[in-house]
Design a protein around this motif. Structure first.
Motif, PDB file in Angstrom:
ATOM      1  N   ALA A  30     -19.975-119.764  31.128  1.00  0.00           N
ATOM      2  CA  ALA A  30     -19.341-119.720  32.448  1.00  0.00           C
ATOM      3  C   ALA A  30     -19.352-118.282  32.952  1.00  0.00           C
ATOM      4  CB  ALA A  30     -17.905-120.219  32.348  1.00  0.00           C
ATOM      5  N   GLY A  89     -25.895-123.902  31.655  1.00  0.00           N
ATOM      6  CA  GLY A  89     -24.529-124.395  31.638  1.00  0.00           C
ATOM      7  C   GLY A  89     -23.776-124.139  30.347  1.00  0.00           C
ATOM      8  N   GLN A 137     -26.464-119.219  30.868  1.00  0.00           N
ATOM      9  CA  GLN A 137     -25.590-119.500  31.993  1.00  0.00           C
ATOM     10  C   GLN A 137     -26.234-120.519  32.937  1.00  0.00           C
ATOM     11  OE1 GLN A 137     -24.250-116.071  34.109  1.00  0.00           O
ATOM     12  NE2 GLN A 137     -22.692-117.196  35.217  1.00  0.00           N
ATOM     13  N   GLN A 138     -27.534-120.386  33.172  1.00  0.00           N
ATOM     14  CA  GLN A 138     -28.232-121.341  34.025  1.00  0.00           C
ATOM     15  C   GLN A 138     -28.246-122.735  33.421  1.00  0.00           C
ATOM     16  OE1 GLN A 138     -29.532-120.998  37.133  1.00  0.00           O
ATOM     17  NE2 GLN A 138     -28.521-119.012  37.105  1.00  0.00           N
TER      18      GLN A 138
END
Length: 99
Positions: A56, A53, A50-51
């Protein structure tokens, strides 16, 4: 990461770790060990993805995003499976080491 994403990654990681442990019977960590390591891998891997990208948030301002949920299920499961495999192989390599 929101609480829904955290829980999804944790459960998916635990399932992925358990499945990996069953597939690698001689290199597994036992049912509880596989589940715990998979859970940790699912949370850590999901947070990392998630960090970066790749994933979501599951809870969007306009409602619940099913696509993000599916991505987190897959990501957490794969991360849990990978960490379980790595820890299992390391444990077995250490056990075979003389001394």
């Amino acid at each position: 990461m929101d609480i829904v994403g955290l829980l999804v990654n944790a459960v998916a990681g635990a399932v992925g770790g358990g499945a990996t442990g069953k597939a690698m019977k001689e290199k597994g960590l036992g049912t509880m060990g596989d589940t715990i390591v998979g859970l940790i891998g699912g949370i850590g891997g999901g947070a990392l993805m998630q960090q970066l990208g790749f994933l979501a948030n599951t809870a969007q301002s306009a409602g619940f995003d099913v696509g993000a949920l599916a991505g987190q299920l897959v990501g957490g499961g794969v991360a849990g499976a990978i960490l379980t495999a790595i820890v299992g192989m390391a444990k077995n390599a250490a056990a075979k080491r003389p001394g």
